[in-house]
Motif scaffolding. Sequence first.
Motif, mmCIF file in Angstrom:
data_model
loop_
_atom_site.group_PDB
_atom_site.id
_atom_site.type_symbol
_atom_site.label_atom_id
_atom_site.label_comp_id
_atom_site.label_asym_id
_atom_site.label_seq_id
_atom_site.Cartn_x
_atom_site.Cartn_y
_atom_site.Cartn_z
ATOM 1 N N ALA A 8 39.491 53.674 40.120
ATOM 2 C CA ALA A 8 38.296 53.454 39.306
ATOM 3 C C ALA A 8 37.290 52.629 40.073
ATOM 4 C CB ALA A 8 38.670 52.741 38.016
ATOM 5 N N THR A 9 36.057 53.104 40.137
ATOM 6 C CA THR A 9 35.005 52.367 40.828
ATOM 7 C C THR A 9 33.717 52.444 40.047
ATOM 8 O OG1 THR A 9 34.227 54.258 42.101
ATOM 9 C CG2 THR A 9 36.009 52.968 43.057
ATOM 10 N N THR A 10 32.776 51.626 40.418
ATOM 11 C CA THR A 10 31.415 51.757 39.925
ATOM 12 C C THR A 10 30.479 51.749 41.116
ATOM 13 O OG1 THR A 10 31.229 49.364 39.680
ATOM 14 C CG2 THR A 10 31.882 50.593 37.740
ATOM 15 N N GLN A 151 28.135 42.853 41.512
ATOM 16 C CA GLN A 151 29.323 42.800 40.665
ATOM 17 C C GLN A 151 30.445 42.087 41.427
ATOM 18 O OE1 GLN A 151 29.105 44.594 37.358
ATOM 19 N NE2 GLN A 151 27.008 44.310 38.090
ATOM 20 N N PHE A 152 30.508 40.773 41.267
ATOM 21 C CA PHE A 152 31.512 39.966 41.955
ATOM 22 C C PHE A 152 32.854 40.047 41.229
ATOM 23 C CE2 PHE A 152 27.821 37.984 43.870
ATOM 24 C CZ PHE A 152 28.278 37.659 45.143
ATOM 25 N N PRO A 153 33.936 39.715 41.918
ATOM 26 C CA PRO A 153 35.215 39.596 41.224
ATOM 27 C C PRO A 153 35.158 38.438 40.241
ATOM 28 C CG PRO A 153 35.402 38.707 43.439
ATOM 29 C CD PRO A 153 34.050 39.360 43.344
ATOM 30 N N GLY A 154 35.992 38.476 39.225
ATOM 31 C CA GLY A 154 35.995 37.435 38.212
ATOM 32 C C GLY A 154 36.719 36.189 38.661
ATOM 33 N N SER A 155 36.904 35.284 37.706
ATOM 34 C CA SER A 155 37.417 33.956 38.035
ATOM 35 C C SER A 155 38.813 33.987 38.639
ATOM 36 C CB SER A 155 37.406 33.084 36.773
ATOM 37 O OG SER A 155 36.097 32.880 36.322
ATOM 38 N N TYR A 555 38.393 45.636 38.102
ATOM 39 C CA TYR A 555 38.239 47.023 38.540
ATOM 40 C C TYR A 555 36.802 47.294 38.951
ATOM 41 C CZ TYR A 555 37.717 46.597 33.467
ATOM 42 O OH TYR A 555 37.418 46.144 32.202
ATOM 43 N N THR A 556 36.159 46.313 39.562
ATOM 44 C CA THR A 556 34.811 46.517 40.078
ATOM 45 C C THR A 556 34.849 47.480 41.259
ATOM 46 O OG1 THR A 556 34.955 44.690 41.647
ATOM 47 C CG2 THR A 556 34.172 44.164 39.417
ATOM 48 N N ARG A 557 33.697 48.003 41.597
ATOM 49 C CA ARG A 557 33.590 48.890 42.755
ATOM 50 C C ARG A 557 34.107 48.194 44.009
ATOM 51 N NH1 ARG A 557 30.010 52.444 45.592
ATOM 52 N NH2 ARG A 557 30.622 52.290 47.780
#
Length: 600
Positions: A8-10, A151-155, A555-557
Amino acid sequence: MWTRLVTATTLVATLAPIPAVVSAPVRSSAAERGWVTSTLRQMSLEQKVGQLFATYVYGGDATEPTAADRAANLAAFGVETPAQVVERYHLGGVCYFSWSHNLDNPRQIATLSNGLQRAALGNRAKGMVPLLISTDQEQGTVVRMPPPAAQFPGSMALGAGRSAPAAQTAAEVTGRELRAVGIHQPYAPIADVNVNPANPVIGVRSFGADPTLVADLTAAQVTGFQDRAGGTAVAKHFPGHGDTATDSHTGLPVISHSRAEWDRIDAPPFRRAIRSGVESIMTAHIVVPALDPSGDPATLSPTILTGVLRGELGFRGVIVTDALNMAGVRAKYGDERVPVLALKAGADQLLMPPDLALARDAVLRAVATGELTERRIDESVRRILGVKYRQGLARTPLVDVEQAVRAVGAPDHLAAVTRVTDATVTAVRNDASVLPLPRTTGRAGHRLGQRRLRPGRGGRRRVHRPRARVTARPATLPSDATIAATASQAAEHDLTVVLTNKAWDTTVTDPRATQQRLVAALLGAGKPVVVVAVRDPYDIAYLPGVATYLTTYSYTRAAMDALVRALHGELSPQGRLPVTIPTAEGTGSVLYPYGHGLSW
C-alpha cells in the motif's frame, strides 16, 4: 528471484521549496501585552466567550460551500456558510477535517483560511480578532493534510528511529507546510507514553513506552513546530493517555497509576514540553484517581488542570480541551454543563462542543449568574490572544496563496521525508534468513495489506523499481473465500509478503482475527511468508509460526518505499522497537524486548 510485491502506498508530488519562517517569540513582549489589552477592551462579553471556542465547519470555501455543506452547516450551526459560522459565534478558532470537506489541495486550503480570517476580522474597530486554525496533523496514521503535503512517519516510527533531530525535522517541515496554508495549531506532538499494548486509541501515535525517549522526542517536536516553523505546538493528552484499554471517544477511561507511577511514567514528557516552551497543552478525557479521586475526567478537574498542570508543573500557556463531543467527557455531566465545568477547571480553549449554541449560551449564563466571572473569561482570552499575537496574526492574518502552492510538498521536504522514514523500518524476526531477498529469478506471491485508503484514492497506482512492482489499491478484511484463494495462490509461489494492520485486535466491532486466519492459511501453504505490520508492532504475538517479521508503524508512501528497499537489501533496517512486545497470553511475559531490532 521474487519479481512482484504488492503493498500500500500513496503518491506525493514535488513542488518548490518554502522560504524560511521567522519563529514567533515565546515570551510576552510589551507590544504583545499592549495589543492584547487594547483588543480585549474593545470586545463585548459575547465576543470574549466566542474566543474560547474552536470547532469544525463544513465546506472547502468560506462563502461558497456546496449545497450539501450548506445543509450540514445549517443543521449544526443555524447558518449556511463557514464564514457565517465564524461571524455568528465570534469563533476564536476553527479545526479542519477531511470529513468536513476543508482539506483538498494547498490552493483550496489557503483560500479557505483567508476567507475565514476575513470573516473573523470583519470590522476590527468592533473588537474582531483573527482565528487560530488547527488540524490533527500528527503524521503517520493520523494525517489531515493530503498529498502533496509531506507525509512523515508517525510518532512510534520516530521512536524506532531514536533520533531527536529527525523528530524535530518532521515537526519543522510539517509546521512550515501548515503555516503556508494558514493552519497554526497542528495538535501535536503526542506526549503520551504507550505502556499498554491493548491501547485502542493511542498506540502508534505515541513515541513509545520509555518516558525518557518520549520526553526527548516531544521536546524536539515542540522546538520544530514552534522555534523552527513558527507554529503553535500542542502537547497532548494531559495528564497522559498511554495506559488505557478504553477509547475516550467512546467511553471514560480510568488510569490506575499511583502518584509515583504517574510522576515516573506520564509526567516527564509534559515537563519537558513545558521547559521547551510549549504554547498549548491538550487535556485528556480520562479519570486518574491518584491525581483527583473525584471521578471527574481530567478535562473537568480543577485539581488536575489548575492544581497539577498550572500549579505543580508551572504551565502558563493555553489549555485546550480534547473534543467535547467525545463520550469520555460527556459521560458524567450534560452537554450544557461540560463547557462551564471545563472553564472552572482551568481550560482556556473549548474544542468542538456537540452543540455550539448550547455551549456558548451556557457560558454566558454562568457569567450572568456569577458561577463564572468575566475576569475569569478574560484570563483565558488573554492567553488565546497572546498566542495569536505571537503567531503574527495581529499584523499578517492572511497567507500568500501562490506561496502556499509552491511550499507544500516542496522537493526538499519530500527528501526529508525519505531520510527520516528510512531510519524507522524495524526488522523483528528473520529466523530463516529469508531477507534480504536474493537477486535471482523466481515467482513471488502477494497479499494485500489490511489498509483502508481514503475515498477517492482507491485506484491502482504503480511505482516501478528494480525487481519489484509496487501496486496500491484498497483492501478490506479478507473474507473466508479470499483467504482460501490466497492460500492456494501462495502454494504456487516461492514467497508471500502479507501486510497486517492491528491484527492483534480481535474485538467484536473490529474482527481482525480474519487477518490472523489469513496469515495462518498462508503459512499452511508451505512456502516462506514475510509479515509486515504496517501499524502496531504487536501483531507478531498473535501470529504463531511467523519466522520473518518487520514493522513500519504506518503505511505512508515513504514507509512502503522504504519497506521495498529493505526487503531487497537496498536499505538495512535501522529501527529498534520503541515498545516491548508481550506474549499474547497476557501473563506479562516478553516476546521481544524494548530496543530489539535486526539489520542486514
